[in-house]
Design a protein around this motif. Structure first.
Motif, short mmCIF file in Angstrom:
data_model
loop_
_atom_site.label_atom_id
_atom_site.label_comp_id
_atom_site.label_asym_id
_atom_site.label_seq_id
_atom_site.Cartn_x
_atom_site.Cartn_y
_atom_site.Cartn_z
N LEU A 236 0.83 -1.20 0.00
CA LEU A 236 0.00 0.00 0.00
C LEU A 236 0.87 1.26 0.00
CD1 LEU A 236 -2.87 1.17 0.19
CD2 LEU A 236 -2.69 0.96 2.66
N MET A 237 1.90 1.28 0.84
CA MET A 237 2.77 2.44 0.91
C MET A 237 3.53 2.66 -0.39
SD MET A 237 2.03 3.83 3.69
CE MET A 237 3.23 5.13 3.67
N ARG A 238 4.00 1.58 -1.02
CA ARG A 238 4.69 1.73 -2.31
C ARG A 238 3.76 2.37 -3.33
NH1 ARG A 238 6.43 -3.24 -1.07
NH2 ARG A 238 5.12 -4.24 -2.65
N GLY A 239 2.49 1.94 -3.35
CA GLY A 239 1.52 2.52 -4.27
C GLY A 239 1.29 3.99 -3.99
N LEU A 240 1.21 4.34 -2.71
CA LEU A 240 1.01 5.75 -2.35
C LEU A 240 2.26 6.58 -2.65
CD1 LEU A 240 -1.11 5.51 0.90
CD2 LEU A 240 -1.85 6.31 -1.35
N PHE A 241 3.44 6.01 -2.43
CA PHE A 241 4.67 6.74 -2.75
C PHE A 241 4.69 7.10 -4.23
CE2 PHE A 241 7.20 4.59 0.90
CZ PHE A 241 6.82 5.59 1.77
N HIS A 242 4.24 6.17 -5.05
CA HIS A 242 4.17 6.44 -6.49
C HIS A 242 3.13 7.53 -6.77
CE1 HIS A 242 4.11 5.83 -10.79
NE2 HIS A 242 2.81 5.69 -10.73
N ALA A 243 1.98 7.44 -6.14
CA ALA A 243 0.88 8.38 -6.40
C ALA A 243 1.21 9.81 -5.99
CB ALA A 243 -0.39 7.91 -5.70
N VAL A 244 2.00 10.00 -4.95
CA VAL A 244 2.28 11.37 -4.50
C VAL A 244 3.09 12.16 -5.52
CG1 VAL A 244 2.07 10.84 -2.04
CG2 VAL A 244 4.32 10.79 -3.12
N HIS A 245 3.79 11.46 -6.40
CA HIS A 245 4.59 12.16 -7.42
C HIS A 245 3.72 12.88 -8.44
CE1 HIS A 245 8.39 10.74 -5.93
NE2 HIS A 245 7.92 9.52 -5.89
N THR A 246 2.52 12.42 -8.65
CA THR A 246 1.63 13.05 -9.63
C THR A 246 0.40 13.67 -8.99
OG1 THR A 246 0.58 10.91 -10.04
CG2 THR A 246 2.38 11.55 -11.52
#
Length: 190
Positions: free
Chosen positions: A99-109
């Motif tokens: 979940l955190m990896r997915g959110l880390f990716h999402a915060v970039h955009t």
């Protein structure tokens, strides 16, 4: 934002549904429509309670955390860190890491998501963590001018995030304890 209309049970149910949806579809595909459908809520209720998808996601992350690091105080930094490592549940850590990896990716955009996560989740956790470290400084366990202190949270987050990437397995309590003993405590002189 006031959340007075929902019972704690209903709020918990809603937060868990949000995280389940996040795991299933990721942040970018997550919609308030899908959340409303899954939770049998109206979109108006969701927007009234949380204002936006980023605020709802950040609140769900904060309120479903199994442990509050601000409550950990064993009397020693070593004890506090080992208590935190011991709180890790292997199954939950695997879910949380993904979940955190997915959110880390999402915060970039999604700068609104990053801002919401900072305000609701990250800043309170970092403040609690700094309090824990300050207690250790006050007790004389670590020197206030130890250069590793300012990188401590980076070291710990790095261990959590990178084990899955490097070794293909989520961090577990044994790994975290070994990491603390091998890297963190020596850097701090503990």
């Amino acid at each position: 934002m006031a959340r007075g209309r929902l019972t704690p049970e209903r709020e918990s149910e809603l937060y868990n549904a949000v995280l389940d949806l996040l795991r299933e579809v990721g942040y970018d595909a997550l919609t308030m429509d899908a959340i409303a459908t899954r939770t049998r809520s109206s979109k108006a209720t969701l927007y009234r309670q949380w204002g936006s998808k980023p605020e709802l996601v950040a609140s769900a992350m904060r309120c479903t955390k199994p442990h509050d690091i601000g409550q950990v105080n064993t009397g020693s930094l070593r004890g506090d860190f080992l208590a935190l490592a011991g709180m890790a549940e292997e199954h939950k850590m695997a879910e949380d890491a993904a979940l955190m990896r997915g959110l880390f990716h999402a915060v970039h955009t999604n700068p609104d998501l990053l801002q919401a996560l900072r305000e609701v989740l990250i800043e309170p956790e970092v403040a609690s963590f700094h309090d824990m470290v300050q207690r250790a400084v006050d007790r004389g366990e670590i020197a206030a001018d130890n250069p590793a202190v300012k990188y401590l949270i980076h070291m710990l987050v790095g261990a959590f995030v990178t084990r899955q990437i490097i070794e293909g397995t989520p961090p577990d309590p044994a790994f975290l304890q070994s990491y603390l003993d091998s890297v963190v405590f020596p850097a701090l002189g503990v």
